[in-house]
Design a protein around this motif. Structure first.
Motif, PDB file in Angstrom:
ATOM      1  N   SER A  31       0.792  -0.960  -0.107  1.00  0.00           N
ATOM      2  CA  SER A  31      -0.001  -0.124  -0.116  1.00  0.00           C
ATOM      3  C   SER A  31       0.633   1.388  -0.166  1.00  0.00           C
ATOM      4  N   VAL A  32       1.791   1.261   0.899  1.00  0.00           N
ATOM      5  CA  VAL A  32       2.777   2.463   0.929  1.00  0.00           C
ATOM      6  C   VAL A  32       3.441   2.541  -0.451  1.00  0.00           C
ATOM      7  N   LEU A  33       3.938   1.171  -1.146  1.00  0.00           N
ATOM      8  CA  LEU A  33       4.719   1.631  -2.441  1.00  0.00           C
ATOM      9  C   LEU A  33       3.534   1.885  -3.245  1.00  0.00           C
ATOM     10  N   PHE A  34       2.486   1.744  -3.234  1.00  0.00           N
ATOM     11  CA  PHE A  34       1.366   2.065  -4.285  1.00  0.00           C
ATOM     12  C   PHE A  34       1.505   3.645  -4.403  1.00  0.00           C
ATOM     13  N   SER A 165       5.839 -11.214  -3.458  1.00  0.00           N
ATOM     14  CA  SER A 165       5.187 -10.239  -3.614  1.00  0.00           C
ATOM     15  C   SER A 165       5.841  -8.822  -3.205  1.00  0.00           C
ATOM     16  N   ILE A 166       6.254  -8.904  -1.856  1.00  0.00           N
ATOM     17  CA  ILE A 166       7.130  -7.638  -1.388  1.00  0.00           C
ATOM     18  C   ILE A 166       8.259  -7.419  -2.187  1.00  0.00           C
ATOM     19  N   ALA A 167       8.990  -8.377  -2.828  1.00  0.00           N
ATOM     20  CA  ALA A 167      10.111  -8.243  -3.724  1.00  0.00           C
ATOM     21  C   ALA A 167       9.768  -7.696  -5.030  1.00  0.00           C
ATOM     22  N   GLN A 168       8.488  -8.221  -5.470  1.00  0.00           N
ATOM     23  CA  GLN A 168       8.269  -7.627  -6.847  1.00  0.00           C
ATOM     24  C   GLN A 168       7.827  -6.073  -6.802  1.00  0.00           C
ATOM     25  N   GLY A 169       6.905  -5.846  -5.508  1.00  0.00           N
ATOM     26  CA  GLY A 169       6.506  -4.413  -5.543  1.00  0.00           C
ATOM     27  C   GLY A 169       7.684  -3.516  -5.039  1.00  0.00           C
ATOM     28  N   VAL A 170       8.781  -3.844  -4.469  1.00  0.00           N
ATOM     29  CA  VAL A 170       9.901  -3.130  -4.215  1.00  0.00           C
ATOM     30  C   VAL A 170      10.823  -2.906  -5.635  1.00  0.00           C
ATOM     31  N   PHE A 171      10.857  -3.957  -6.364  1.00  0.00           N
ATOM     32  CA  PHE A 171      11.567  -4.020  -7.557  1.00  0.00           C
ATOM     33  C   PHE A 171      10.668  -3.056  -8.694  1.00  0.00           C
ATOM     34  N   ARG A 172       9.499  -3.166  -8.830  1.00  0.00           N
ATOM     35  CA  ARG A 172       8.634  -2.408  -9.567  1.00  0.00           C
ATOM     36  C   ARG A 172       8.867  -0.957  -9.220  1.00  0.00           C
ATOM     37  N   ALA A 173       8.791  -0.619  -7.851  1.00  0.00           N
ATOM     38  CA  ALA A 173       9.048   0.862  -7.564  1.00  0.00           C
ATOM     39  C   ALA A 173      10.341   1.320  -7.858  1.00  0.00           C
ATOM     40  N   LEU A 174      11.578   0.519  -7.706  1.00  0.00           N
ATOM     41  CA  LEU A 174      12.700   1.116  -8.331  1.00  0.00           C
ATOM     42  C   LEU A 174      13.005   1.192  -9.664  1.00  0.00           C
ATOM     43  N   ILE A 176      10.523   1.854 -11.919  1.00  0.00           N
ATOM     44  CA  ILE A 176       9.697   3.067 -12.171  1.00  0.00           C
ATOM     45  C   ILE A 176      10.523   4.247 -12.128  1.00  0.00           C
ATOM     46  N   ILE A 177      11.086   4.476 -10.909  1.00  0.00           N
ATOM     47  CA  ILE A 177      12.057   5.731 -10.571  1.00  0.00           C
ATOM     48  C   ILE A 177      13.151   5.598 -11.597  1.00  0.00           C
ATOM     49  N   VAL A 178      13.948   4.438 -11.703  1.00  0.00           N
ATOM     50  CA  VAL A 178      15.044   4.730 -12.741  1.00  0.00           C
ATOM     51  C   VAL A 178      14.531   4.896 -14.316  1.00  0.00           C
ATOM     52  N   CYS A 179      13.544   4.137 -14.573  1.00  0.00           N
ATOM     53  CA  CYS A 179      13.369   4.342 -15.902  1.00  0.00           C
ATOM     54  C   CYS A 179      12.631   5.663 -16.421  1.00  0.00           C
ATOM     55  N   LEU A 180      11.749   6.073 -15.552  1.00  0.00           N
ATOM     56  CA  LEU A 180      11.042   7.409 -15.649  1.00  0.00           C
ATOM     57  C   LEU A 180      11.892   8.462 -15.417  1.00  0.00           C
ATOM     58  N   TYR A 181      12.911   8.259 -14.564  1.00  0.00           N
ATOM     59  CA  TYR A 181      14.143   9.460 -14.557  1.00  0.00           C
ATOM     60  C   TYR A 181      14.776   9.683 -15.972  1.00  0.00           C
ATOM     61  N   PHE A 182      15.032   8.772 -16.691  1.00  0.00           N
ATOM     62  CA  PHE A 182      15.744   8.706 -17.740  1.00  0.00           C
ATOM     63  C   PHE A 182      14.757   8.928 -19.024  1.00  0.00           C
ATOM     64  N   VAL A 183      13.588   8.228 -18.913  1.00  0.00           N
ATOM     65  CA  VAL A 183      12.608   8.480 -20.142  1.00  0.00           C
ATOM     66  C   VAL A 183      11.250   8.536 -19.540  1.00  0.00           C
ATOM     67  N   PRO A 184      11.019   9.774 -19.481  1.00  0.00           N
ATOM     68  CA  PRO A 184       9.609   9.899 -18.495  1.00  0.00           C
ATOM     69  C   PRO A 184       8.394   9.931 -19.580  1.00  0.00           C
ATOM     70  N   GLU A 185       8.032   8.694 -19.832  1.00  0.00           N
ATOM     71  CA  GLU A 185       6.923   8.590 -20.933  1.00  0.00           C
ATOM     72  C   GLU A 185       6.112   7.384 -20.350  1.00  0.00           C
ATOM     73  N   VAL A 186       4.863   7.329 -20.900  1.00  0.00           N
ATOM     74  CA  VAL A 186       3.661   6.371 -20.304  1.00  0.00           C
ATOM     75  C   VAL A 186       4.122   5.123 -20.440  1.00  0.00           C
ATOM     76  N   TYR A 187       4.468   4.728 -21.657  1.00  0.00           N
ATOM     77  CA  TYR A 187       4.894   3.416 -21.919  1.00  0.00           C
ATOM     78  C   TYR A 187       5.922   2.670 -20.998  1.00  0.00           C
ATOM     79  N   MET A 188       6.867   3.456 -20.392  1.00  0.00           N
ATOM     80  CA  MET A 188       7.509   3.090 -19.106  1.00  0.00           C
ATOM     81  C   MET A 188       6.883   2.822 -17.998  1.00  0.00           C
ATOM     82  N   ALA A 189       6.058   3.658 -17.870  1.00  0.00           N
ATOM     83  CA  ALA A 189       5.273   3.511 -16.569  1.00  0.00           C
ATOM     84  C   ALA A 189       4.467   2.132 -16.422  1.00  0.00           C
ATOM     85  N   LEU A 190       3.983   1.711 -17.790  1.00  0.00           N
ATOM     86  CA  LEU A 190       3.135   0.583 -18.070  1.00  0.00           C
ATOM     87  C   LEU A 190       4.022  -0.708 -17.921  1.00  0.00           C
ATOM     88  N   LEU A 191       5.285  -0.624 -18.178  1.00  0.00           N
ATOM     89  CA  LEU A 191       6.054  -1.648 -18.222  1.00  0.00           C
ATOM     90  C   LEU A 191       6.531  -1.875 -16.888  1.00  0.00           C
TER      91      LEU A 191
END
Length: 191
Positions: A31-34, A165-174, A176-191
Motif C-alpha cells: 500500500s505504501v509502495l502504491f 510479492s514484497i520483492a516484486q513491489g520493491v523491484f517495480r518501484a525502483l 519505475i524511478i530509474v526508468c522514468l528518470y531517464f525516459v519520462p514516458e507513459v509506456y515506461m510506466a506501463l512496463l
C-alpha cells in the motif's frame, strides 16, 4: 460417543495461519509502495501523461478480468483437491489447460484492444500511438503474475507468496524511478 471424520472440527493448516502476519506486513508495504509510486509517476509524467497512463492501466485491469475467465476461482477450488488426492498428472493437466485458456483469451483480448486503438483515440480525443500495444503487454504480464499468485494461494504458500510479492513491489518501484528518470514516458510506466 465416537465422532466421525465428517463431524470433526475444521482448522486452518499451520502453513496458512503462520503466513497471516507476513500477509498483513505485505499488504501494508505494498500500500505504501502504491501511494509512493503514484506520486512519483505523477511527478515525472505530468498531468496529461499521467492521465493517459491511468486510462491505459484502467483499460488493462478491466480487460484482465475478462482474460482470467474466472479460472482463478477454479484454481482455488481444484488445486488443493488434486494435491490432497496426490494426482500429479491431474494437477499438471489442470494447470496446463488453465494457463492455455487464459493465454488464448489474453492474446484475443489484446489483439482486439490493439485493433480498437483508432476508436479509443477518437472516443477519448487523444493520440494513443503505441500505448494500447504496451497496455497489451501489461495485460499479458499481469495475467501470468495472477496465475502464479492464484496457484501459490491454492497451495497455501502464503509465506512464499508474500515474500515474492514484497520483492516484486520493491523491484517495480525502483524500476519505475530509474526508468522514468531517464525516459519520462507513459509506456515506461506501463512496463
Amino acid at each position: 460417543m465416537n465422532a466421525s471424520s465428517d463431524d470433526a472440527p475444521v482448522f486452518l493448516s499451520r502453513r496458512a495461519v503462520s503466513g497471516i502476519p507476513l500477509t498483513i506486513v505485505n499488504n501494508s508495504i505494498l500500500s505504501v509502495l502504491f501511494v509512493g509510486t503514484s506520486a512519483i509517476l505523477f511527478r515525472y509524467l505530468g498531468r496529461e501523461k499521467f492521465g493517459e497512463m491511468t486510462l491505459c492501466r484502467s483499460i488493462g485491469e478491466f480487460l484482465l478480468l475478462a482474460c482470467s475467465l474466472g479460472l482463478n476461482i477454479a484454481a482455488l477450488r481444484f488445486v488443493p483437491e488434486l494435491v490432497v488426492k496426490k494426482s500429479r498428472t491431474g494437477l499438471i493437466r489442470f494447470l496446463a489447460q488453465t494457463a492455455g485458456l487464459e493465454t488464448i483469451a489474453g492474446v484475443v483480448v489484446c489483439a482486439g484492444l490493439i485493433a480498437s486503438t483508432p476508436y479509443l483515440e477518437k472516443r477519448f480525443d487523444t493520440d494513443l500511438g503505441w500505448l494500447m500495444f504496451y497496455t497489451s503487454l501489461f495485460i499479458l504480464a499481469r495475467l501470468f503474475k495472477q496465475f502464479v499468485d492464484d496457484v501459490m494461494t491454492a497451495l497455501f504458500e502464503v509465506r512464499s507468496m508474500s515474500i515474492v510479492s514484497i520483492a516484486q513491489g520493491v523491484f517495480r518501484a525502483l524500476l519505475i524511478i530509474v526508468c522514468l528518470y531517464f525516459v519520462p514516458e507513459v509506456y515506461m510506466a506501463l512496463l
